[in-house]
Design an enzyme around this catalytic site. Structure first.
Site, PDB file in Angstrom:
ATOM      1  N   LEU A  51       1.003  -1.330  -0.054  1.00 32.93           N
ATOM      2  CA  LEU A  51      -0.037   0.012  -0.021  1.00 32.93           C
ATOM      3  C   LEU A  51       1.511   0.871   0.187  1.00 32.93           C
ATOM      4  O   LEU A  51       0.936   2.154  -0.300  1.00 32.93           O
ATOM      5  CB  LEU A  51      -1.129   0.148   1.001  1.00 32.93           C
ATOM      6  N   ARG A  52       1.831   1.209   0.789  1.00 33.64           N
ATOM      7  CA  ARG A  52       2.545   2.607   0.850  1.00 33.64           C
ATOM      8  C   ARG A  52       3.643   2.219  -0.211  1.00 33.64           C
ATOM      9  O   ARG A  52       5.435   2.815   0.401  1.00 33.64           O
ATOM     10  CB  ARG A  52       3.080   3.054   2.285  1.00 33.64           C
TER      11      ARG A  52
ATOM     12  N   SER B 162       0.041  -7.793   0.775  1.00 34.83           N
ATOM     13  CA  SER B 162      -1.237  -7.377   0.948  1.00 34.83           C
ATOM     14  C   SER B 162      -1.917  -6.165   0.079  1.00 34.83           C
ATOM     15  O   SER B 162      -2.732  -7.417  -0.759  1.00 34.83           O
ATOM     16  CB  SER B 162       0.031  -5.586   1.620  1.00 34.83           C
TER      17      SER B 162
ATOM     18  N   ASN C 242     -11.169 -10.144  -0.982  1.00 34.24           N
ATOM     19  CA  ASN C 242     -12.416  -9.609  -0.601  1.00 34.24           C
ATOM     20  C   ASN C 242     -12.926  -9.030  -0.591  1.00 34.24           C
ATOM     21  O   ASN C 242     -13.851  -8.274   0.515  1.00 34.24           O
ATOM     22  CB  ASN C 242     -13.559 -11.122   0.918  1.00 34.24           C
TER      23      ASN C 242
ATOM     24  N   GLU D 294      -3.059  -9.058   9.215  1.00 31.86           N
ATOM     25  CA  GLU D 294      -3.035  -9.554   9.519  1.00 31.86           C
ATOM     26  C   GLU D 294      -4.418 -11.424   9.587  1.00 31.86           C
ATOM     27  O   GLU D 294      -5.005 -12.110   8.683  1.00 31.86           O
ATOM     28  CB  GLU D 294      -2.114 -10.872   9.869  1.00 31.86           C
TER      29      GLU D 294
ATOM     30  N   LEU E 104      -7.824  -9.719   9.301  1.00 30.96           N
ATOM     31  CA  LEU E 104      -8.140  -9.271   9.076  1.00 30.96           C
ATOM     32  C   LEU E 104      -8.335 -10.038   7.031  1.00 30.96           C
ATOM     33  O   LEU E 104      -8.965 -10.288   6.579  1.00 30.96           O
ATOM     34  CB  LEU E 104      -8.155  -8.071   8.795  1.00 30.96           C
TER      35      LEU E 104
ATOM     36  N   HIS F 176       1.693  -9.382   9.742  1.00 27.01           N
ATOM     37  CA  HIS F 176       1.482  -8.388   9.178  1.00 27.01           C
ATOM     38  C   HIS F 176       2.584  -8.284   8.736  1.00 27.01           C
ATOM     39  O   HIS F 176       2.544  -6.706   8.965  1.00 27.01           O
ATOM     40  CB  HIS F 176       0.363  -7.816   8.671  1.00 27.01           C
ATOM     41  N   SER F 177       4.399  -8.610   8.108  1.00 31.70           N
ATOM     42  CA  SER F 177       5.069  -8.023   8.109  1.00 31.70           C
ATOM     43  C   SER F 177       6.173  -8.791   7.467  1.00 31.70           C
ATOM     44  O   SER F 177       5.970  -9.875   7.066  1.00 31.70           O
ATOM     45  CB  SER F 177       6.556  -7.811   8.961  1.00 31.70           C
ATOM     46  N   TRP F 178       7.272  -8.010   6.599  1.00 29.14           N
ATOM     47  CA  TRP F 178       7.764  -8.450   5.587  1.00 29.14           C
ATOM     48  C   TRP F 178       8.768  -9.564   5.944  1.00 29.14           C
ATOM     49  O   TRP F 178       8.605 -10.326   5.170  1.00 29.14           O
ATOM     50  CB  TRP F 178       9.307  -7.097   5.340  1.00 29.14           C
TER      51      TRP F 178
END
Length: 344
Positions: A99-100, A182, A210, A291, A293, A322-324
């Site tokens: 996203l960023r 993501s 979704n 994550e 979600l 939710h990380s690299w």
């Protein structure tokens, strides 16, 4: 830098199905604002040589090495970071950012060991730079909430302008895979669904799969305002065909025949979560929500694909945020599937 040579129908009704209701949809709505939290560390990318213009015949792929190209597009010149196939082969893996996404480097090139993972393989890594909040789509208009001077046309870039340009270096227009995480997870699946002649494999890590679930359009709006103050309505009008076309849950029937690797974790802290400061604790807490979600949307798509008897390889670990570092590990797990699909 010099330039090189430029060379739903039935699925929509399923949106009302049971996989769209209940605690999963409410979880998406409740925690969605956290999706906009960034996790990329600021790291200086290594110096890279600039590719010389190509004026000779096609199929001149450099063997091995790393370069940065400036590729002409309707959006202006786009930097693309490339690790050439070790033996000059024509196959490629496109790696899309989150996203960023930054304007200086694709995060796959500095947040992970991606280049080392594929350094001995005869495939070219293609890492486009930029595209913050773009969803790698063709927008209706330039965003009017942040003064954007041009209209995003990322789908056109990835499926026409970039492959035409790379063909001058010997990269195939057809023997490619696409990987997203993501924000770019659904984009990777979309590209493979609508351009199967170009992308022979798609991987999605921790993607919101979704997008038309209850609350998700509003969630995306908040995410995009947080990441660059972009206006979602400039991307696609609510409930429009263009918006539905972005949702893997809707275009799922078109994924038939596409080799896929799909992953998301529960959000429970795992081996790479070692917060050692107040800010790190805050980031980890948000990464947990995000994550979780992503897992709900991934499970919804899994149920949809199972209903359609469309196979995919899934990895849904019991821990991971939710990380690299987790996406780096997932790429390593996906790698043999990618190489197999490309015959590399």
């Amino acid at each position: 830098m010099p330039f090189g040579r430029p060379g739903m129908s039935e699925a929509v009704s399923a949106l009302q199905g049971s996989t769209r209701r209940g605690w999963g949809a409410r979880l998406f709505t409740a925690g969605v604002a956290a999706l906009a939290i960034p996790f990329a560390a600021t790291v200086t990318a290594p110096h890279a040589a600039v590719a010389a213009p190509v004026s000779g015949p096609a199929y001149r792929t450099p063997a091995g090495g790393y370069e940065e190209l400036m590729v002409p597009s309707s959006m202006g010149p786009i930097k693309v970071q490339v690790q050439w196939a070790r033996n000059g082969g024509s196959r490629a893996v496109y790696l899309l950012d989150g996203l960023r996404a930054r304007d200086d480097n694709n995060a796959w090139a500095f947040e992970t060991n991606t280049k080392q993972q594929f350094e001995n393989d005869d495939v070219t890594l293609v890492m486009p730079v930029g595209g913050e909040s773009s969803w790698y789509a063709d927008w209706m208009s330039a965003s009017n909430t942040n003064g954007q001077k041009f209209t995003y046309k990322w789908e056109t870039f990835l499926t026409e302008e970039l492959p035409d340009f790379l063909a001058g270096y010997g990269v195939s227009r057809t023997d490619n895979a696409v990987v997203g995480l993501s924000m770019s997870g659904p984009a990777a699946l979309r590209l493979a669904a609508f351009y199967p002649h170009q992308f022979r494999h798609a991987s999605s890590f921790s993607g919101p799969l979704n997008l038309t679930a209850p609350g998700m359009p509003e969630a995306v709006r908040m995410m995009m305002l947080s990441a660059g103050r972009f206006n979602k309505d400039s991307l696609a009008a609510p409930s429009s065909p263009q918006w539905l076309r972005m949702d893997p849950f809707v275009f799922a029937p078109q994924l038939r025949g596409v080799p896929m690797y799909i992953s998301a974790a529960t959000g429970a802290p795992g081996q790479f979560d070692r917060p050692n400061s107040a800010m790190a604790v805050f980031d980890t807490a948000n990464a947990i929500w995000i994550e979780a979600l992503a897992m709900v949307g991934t499970r919804a798509l899994q149920a949809r694909l199972n209903q359609l008897n469309i196979p995919a390889v899934y990895d849904l670990p019991a821990s991971g945020t939710h990380s690299w570092k987790y996406w780096e590990a997932q790429l390593w797990n996906a790698r043999p599937h990618i190489l197999s699909a490309l015959g590399a």
